[in-house]
Design an enzyme around this catalytic site. Structure first.
Site, PDB file in Angstrom:
ATOM      1  N   CYS A 146      10.716  -1.412   6.725  1.00  0.00           N
ATOM      2  CA  CYS A 146      10.439  -0.627   5.547  1.00  0.00           C
ATOM      3  C   CYS A 146      10.919  -0.676   4.094  1.00  0.00           C
ATOM      4  CB  CYS A 146      10.318   0.715   6.425  1.00  0.00           C
ATOM      5  SG  CYS A 146       8.451   1.254   6.636  1.00  0.00           S
ATOM      6  N   CYS A 172       7.793   5.830   4.505  1.00  0.00           N
ATOM      7  CA  CYS A 172       8.287   4.959   4.421  1.00  0.00           C
ATOM      8  C   CYS A 172       9.570   4.501   3.614  1.00  0.00           C
ATOM      9  CB  CYS A 172       7.442   4.082   2.863  1.00  0.00           C
ATOM     10  SG  CYS A 172       6.064   3.723   3.248  1.00  0.00           S
ATOM     11  N   CYS A 207       0.239  -0.283   5.930  1.00  0.00           N
ATOM     12  CA  CYS A 207       0.135  -1.544   6.354  1.00  0.00           C
ATOM     13  C   CYS A 207      -0.678  -2.034   7.295  1.00  0.00           C
ATOM     14  CB  CYS A 207       1.647  -2.642   6.663  1.00  0.00           C
ATOM     15  SG  CYS A 207       3.267  -2.814   5.351  1.00  0.00           S
TER      16      CYS A 207
END
Ligand code: SF4
Length: 239
Positions: free
Chosen positions: A126, A234, A208
């Protein structure tokens, strides 16, 4: 930019955020917040979207039709998310989508760190594919708008409407922080807003592809993000 100049800009933006928060108050509407943001920052404003839906984009477009939209193009998105981005681009031709990409492609990252870094070190993945590209992109702006909502997660329960974002060094506006899920549904229905088809397929929080699963019935909507791990954010909005 020298350190002292950057500090001065930061101080000014912090004061602007405090003034805006005081002037608009805790009950400001999304429309009021976006009108203030568009007037105050003009082209130094950017709206972040994960392309789960186009609610925030639609609201921002009404305040500033040529607003720029930031999409973190991590290289790991579902095809439906890329399709939603492209549909937004077609539906709102005046706005510009800024695709923020990592410094390395996925194959380059795999070569340096090994394949599937997301499965072994999601925080590092991330950082490389979301936080650094966001930082690089936001360096060109004075304010960003996000779609964070307080009901999404305990880590988001006290999200302010306007604040100075210490992490990225600019003003952060969260116009729909107070919106409920019903508010979202109503706006989508009233305005015919684009929604990522994965939402109807049972994904209430989309990130994602390797790190997004369907939550079990009755579970927190964000529980499908990094499922089975302690990670819940994230690094863009919270811890
Ligand atoms: S959400 Fe997963 S794939 Fe996407 S950047 Fe983070 S760890 Fe990597």
């Amino acid at each position: 930019m020298s350190g002292s100049v950057r500090e001065t800009v930061g101080t000014d933006l912090r004061a602007t955020a405090e003034r805006g928060a005081a002037e608009l108050g805790p009950d400001a509407t999304a429309q009021d917040l976006l009108a203030w943001a568009a007037t105050t920052f003009g082209d130094r404003l950017i709206v972040a979207s994960n392309m789960q839906d186009a609610v925030l984009i639609d609201l921002a477009h009404r305040a500033k039709p040529d607003v720029e939209v930031l999409f973190l193009e991590t290289g790991y998105h579902f095809a439906e998310t890329i399709g939603t981005r492209d549909a937004v681009d077609a539906a709102y031709p005046e706005l510009t989508i800024v695709n923020a990409r990592a410094r390395q492609s996925v194959p380059e990252q795999d070569a340096e760190f090994g394949a599937e870094l997301f499965a072994r070190e999601p925080d590092r993945c991330c950082a490389l594919r979301k936080v650094t590209p966001l930082q690089d992109t936001l360096a060109g702006y004075d304010a960003w708008v996000t779609g964070v909502r307080r009901v999404e997660a305990p880590t988001r329960a006290t999200t302010p409407l306007i604040t100075y974002d210490d992490k990225f060094g600019l003003v952060k506006i969260n116009p729909i922080a107070a919106w409920s899920d019903d508010d979202m549904d109503r706006y989508i229905a009233d305005r015919g807003v684009l929604v990522n088809p994965l939402v109807d397929a049972g994904y209430p929080s989309i990130g994602c592809a390797p790190c997004t699963a369907k939550p079990q019935p009755g579970e927190d909507p964000r529980s499908g993000r990094w499922a089975g791990r302690a990670k819940t954010e994230c690094g863009l909005h919270g811890s």
